[in-house]
Design a protein around this motif. Structure first.
Motif, mmCIF file in Angstrom:
data_model
loop_
_atom_site.group_PDB
_atom_site.id
_atom_site.type_symbol
_atom_site.label_atom_id
_atom_site.label_comp_id
_atom_site.label_asym_id
_atom_site.label_seq_id
_atom_site.Cartn_x
_atom_site.Cartn_y
_atom_site.Cartn_z
ATOM 1 N N TYR A 110 0.838 -1.196 0.000
ATOM 2 C CA TYR A 110 0.000 0.000 0.000
ATOM 3 C C TYR A 110 0.877 1.252 0.000
ATOM 4 C CZ TYR A 110 1.007 -0.730 4.955
ATOM 5 O OH TYR A 110 1.640 -0.972 6.143
ATOM 6 N N VAL A 111 0.268 2.371 -0.314
ATOM 7 C CA VAL A 111 0.975 3.647 -0.335
ATOM 8 C C VAL A 111 1.486 3.958 1.078
ATOM 9 C CG1 VAL A 111 0.717 6.143 -0.679
ATOM 10 C CG2 VAL A 111 -0.396 4.533 -2.255
ATOM 11 N N PRO A 112 2.744 4.351 1.230
ATOM 12 C CA PRO A 112 3.260 4.671 2.565
ATOM 13 C C PRO A 112 2.440 5.762 3.241
ATOM 14 C CG PRO A 112 5.052 4.527 0.973
ATOM 15 C CD PRO A 112 3.774 4.480 0.190
ATOM 16 N N GLY A 113 2.312 5.678 4.567
ATOM 17 C CA GLY A 113 1.502 6.622 5.311
ATOM 18 C C GLY A 113 1.887 8.069 5.092
ATOM 19 N N ILE A 158 10.309 3.631 -2.846
ATOM 20 C CA ILE A 158 10.141 2.615 -3.891
ATOM 21 C C ILE A 158 8.872 1.846 -3.566
ATOM 22 C CG2 ILE A 158 11.114 0.586 -5.023
ATOM 23 C CD1 ILE A 158 13.876 1.517 -4.159
ATOM 24 N N ILE A 159 7.982 1.727 -4.542
ATOM 25 C CA ILE A 159 6.749 0.979 -4.336
ATOM 26 C C ILE A 159 6.611 -0.087 -5.412
ATOM 27 C CG2 ILE A 159 5.552 2.886 -3.197
ATOM 28 C CD1 ILE A 159 4.164 3.522 -5.803
ATOM 29 N N ALA A 160 5.873 -1.130 -5.098
ATOM 30 C CA ALA A 160 5.599 -2.183 -6.082
ATOM 31 C C ALA A 160 4.470 -1.734 -6.997
ATOM 32 C CB ALA A 160 5.222 -3.477 -5.366
ATOM 33 N N GLN A 161 4.483 -2.211 -8.217
ATOM 34 C CA GLN A 161 3.445 -1.834 -9.176
ATOM 35 C C GLN A 161 2.054 -2.197 -8.670
ATOM 36 O OE1 GLN A 161 4.180 -3.165 -13.189
ATOM 37 N NE2 GLN A 161 2.162 -2.543 -13.932
ATOM 38 N N THR A 162 1.959 -3.260 -7.911
ATOM 39 C CA THR A 162 0.653 -3.676 -7.386
ATOM 40 C C THR A 162 0.016 -2.601 -6.508
ATOM 41 O OG1 THR A 162 1.851 -4.824 -5.614
ATOM 42 C CG2 THR A 162 1.110 -6.157 -7.479
ATOM 43 N N VAL A 163 0.840 -1.754 -5.883
ATOM 44 C CA VAL A 163 0.316 -0.667 -5.060
ATOM 45 C C VAL A 163 -0.518 0.286 -5.919
ATOM 46 C CG1 VAL A 163 0.951 1.347 -3.667
ATOM 47 C CG2 VAL A 163 2.195 -0.807 -3.385
ATOM 48 N N LEU A 164 -0.128 0.429 -7.189
ATOM 49 C CA LEU A 164 -0.819 1.344 -8.098
ATOM 50 C C LEU A 164 -2.085 0.734 -8.691
ATOM 51 C CD1 LEU A 164 2.281 2.611 -10.129
ATOM 52 C CD2 LEU A 164 1.309 3.581 -8.030
ATOM 53 N N GLU A 165 -2.315 -0.530 -8.412
ATOM 54 C CA GLU A 165 -3.426 -1.236 -9.043
ATOM 55 C C GLU A 165 -4.487 -1.700 -8.051
ATOM 56 O OE1 GLU A 165 -1.239 -4.328 -10.940
ATOM 57 O OE2 GLU A 165 -0.473 -3.049 -12.556
ATOM 58 N N GLN A 177 -5.700 9.393 -4.781
ATOM 59 C CA GLN A 177 -4.433 8.993 -4.181
ATOM 60 C C GLN A 177 -3.315 8.935 -5.225
ATOM 61 O OE1 GLN A 177 -3.248 7.935 -0.691
ATOM 62 N NE2 GLN A 177 -1.678 8.684 -2.092
ATOM 63 N N LEU A 178 -3.611 8.413 -6.390
ATOM 64 C CA LEU A 178 -2.621 8.376 -7.458
ATOM 65 C C LEU A 178 -2.245 9.790 -7.890
ATOM 66 C CD1 LEU A 178 -3.926 5.410 -9.656
ATOM 67 C CD2 LEU A 178 -2.086 5.388 -7.962
ATOM 68 N N ALA A 179 -3.233 10.680 -7.924
ATOM 69 C CA ALA A 179 -2.964 12.076 -8.278
ATOM 70 C C ALA A 179 -2.032 12.718 -7.260
ATOM 71 C CB ALA A 179 -4.274 12.854 -8.366
ATOM 72 N N ARG A 180 -2.202 12.362 -5.987
ATOM 73 C CA ARG A 180 -1.307 12.908 -4.960
ATOM 74 C C ARG A 180 0.112 12.376 -5.138
ATOM 75 N NH1 ARG A 180 -0.213 15.497 -0.536
ATOM 76 N NH2 ARG A 180 0.874 14.553 1.235
ATOM 77 N N LEU A 181 0.234 11.112 -5.494
ATOM 78 C CA LEU A 181 1.572 10.568 -5.752
ATOM 79 C C LEU A 181 2.249 11.318 -6.892
ATOM 80 C CD1 LEU A 181 1.104 6.685 -5.460
ATOM 81 C CD2 LEU A 181 2.221 8.218 -3.836
ATOM 82 N N ASP A 259 5.215 8.112 -15.260
ATOM 83 C CA ASP A 259 4.338 7.784 -16.392
ATOM 84 C C ASP A 259 3.413 6.621 -16.047
ATOM 85 O OD1 ASP A 259 5.527 9.781 -17.880
ATOM 86 O OD2 ASP A 259 6.899 8.422 -18.932
ATOM 87 N N LEU A 260 3.944 5.641 -15.311
ATOM 88 C CA LEU A 260 3.139 4.478 -14.932
ATOM 89 C C LEU A 260 2.050 4.869 -13.939
ATOM 90 C CD1 LEU A 260 2.731 1.463 -15.301
ATOM 91 C CD2 LEU A 260 4.429 1.057 -13.496
ATOM 92 N N ILE A 261 2.380 5.748 -13.011
ATOM 93 C CA ILE A 261 1.371 6.234 -12.063
ATOM 94 C C ILE A 261 0.264 6.962 -12.822
ATOM 95 C CG2 ILE A 261 0.935 7.795 -10.132
ATOM 96 C CD1 ILE A 261 3.862 7.315 -9.264
ATOM 97 N N LYS A 262 0.665 7.813 -13.766
ATOM 98 C CA LYS A 262 -0.295 8.571 -14.548
ATOM 99 C C LYS A 262 -1.182 7.643 -15.380
ATOM 100 C CE LYS A 262 -0.615 12.431 -17.804
ATOM 101 N NZ LYS A 262 0.152 13.419 -18.612
ATOM 102 N N LYS A 263 -0.584 6.617 -15.957
ATOM 103 C CA LYS A 263 -1.336 5.661 -16.762
ATOM 104 C C LYS A 263 -2.399 4.955 -15.929
ATOM 105 C CE LYS A 263 -0.739 1.469 -19.538
ATOM 106 N NZ LYS A 263 0.244 0.463 -20.062
ATOM 107 N N ASN A 264 -2.019 4.517 -14.746
ATOM 108 C CA ASN A 264 -2.973 3.848 -13.860
ATOM 109 C C ASN A 264 -4.074 4.791 -13.405
ATOM 110 O OD1 ASN A 264 -2.198 0.869 -12.739
ATOM 111 N ND2 ASN A 264 -0.375 1.937 -13.431
ATOM 112 N N MET A 265 -3.730 6.047 -13.196
ATOM 113 C CA MET A 265 -4.730 7.030 -12.789
ATOM 114 C C MET A 265 -5.743 7.247 -13.920
ATOM 115 S SD MET A 265 -4.184 10.928 -11.430
ATOM 116 C CE MET A 265 -3.673 11.523 -13.050
#
Length: 269
Positions: A110-113, A158-165, A177-181, A259-265
């Motif tokens: 999960y996204v760090p606190g 560093i986060i795992a891709q699964t966190v973004l999904e 949350q992705l927008a904040r990242l 780019d990957l965060i943006k794509k998932n968002m």
């Protein structure tokens, strides 16, 4: 030091170390400055160890054990303390994080606190075991104040891709949350990198951890369900630093990670 400053020896093994340091020092009629000279550290370090604000190092323990003929008391306590889970580990971690110059984190679930939005954090806390979830949420949000303080720390995550999904909190909350990242990743002191799913098995699958760097040196913290372990021994801290670097070798650079965060968002529409 007042009596209210004493650390509770029942709080953890580190608390017991602080308690016995004060007990032995005062029983010998020594000031903090005199004990610091024996241990090879500043008087403020003695005070911080006695109140639980800082961990005793093995170097200081060895010098005190020899000078005070403790039979290796401090060295043995540290041996077990670095291997034990710490009931109040998170409060200990926060005290170091607040004064850190640099924070490194790995998160695989999960996204760090430190980066969570209120809605995302609330969704996690709702499924957790905190008795006062409102207070827990307020503490988590207050923790993020270090990101906006003057001279904020360098934060490398560093986060795992699964966190973004994993849509914690539902589509809208997770998209925010992705927008904040994305927003945080644009700050010059913050680096967010993603380990892609194509990496396969890697060291990060052992669990999340954090490393802080500050005036006390480097301290590591390993998370576990309903517990955690504070790591102060230099060699073991170095193991976490190496683990972070090895995971980083598998992570995407900052730009492709963004780019990957943006794509998932965008896929959350």
């Amino acid at each position: 030091m007042s009596m209210t400053d004493e650390v509770d020896p029942r709080s953890s093994l580190w608390g017991l170390i602080g308690f016995y340091l004060r007990f032995l020092r005062t029983s010998k009629g020594l000031t903090g400055a005199e004990a610091g000279k024996i241990a090879g550290c500043a008087p403020s370090t003695i005070s911080r160890i006695e109140t639980g604000a800082q961990l005793m190092s093995t170097k200081h323990a060895a010098r005190l054990d020899e000078a005070w003929r403790t039979g290796g008391l401090f060295t043995l306590l540290i041996y077990y303390a670095v291997r034990a889970t710490t009931p109040d580990w998170f409060q200990s971690y926060l005290s170091h994080e607040q004064g850190a110059d640099r924070v490194r984190m790995f998160a695989g679930q999960y996204v760090p606190g430190l980066f969570q939005t209120p809605e995302y954090a609330q969704a996690l806390l709702a499924e957790g075991r905190a008795k006062d979830k409102k207070a827990a949420l307020e503490r988590r949000m207050a923790r993020q104040e270090i990101l906006s303080r003057p001279n904020p720390p360098e934060v490398w995550v560093i986060i795992a891709q699964t966190v973004l999904e994993w849509p914690v909190g539902g589509k809208n909350a997770f998209k925010a949350q992705l927008a904040r990242l994305l927003s945080l990743s644009e700050q010059p002191n913050i680096s967010i990198r993603v380990v892609p799913g194509t990496a396969g098995a890697y060291e990060g699958m052992d669990g999340p951890f954090m490393i802080t760097t500050g005036r006390e040196g480097e301290i590591a913290f390993a998370e576990a369900p309903n517990a955690g372990r504070l790591v102060a021994h230099l060699e073991e801290v170095n193991d976490f630093v190496i683990r972070f670097d090895r995971i980083g070798m598998l992570a995407l650079p900052v730009g492709p990670s963004r780019d990957l965060i943006k794509k998932n968002m965008e896929q959350m529409t």
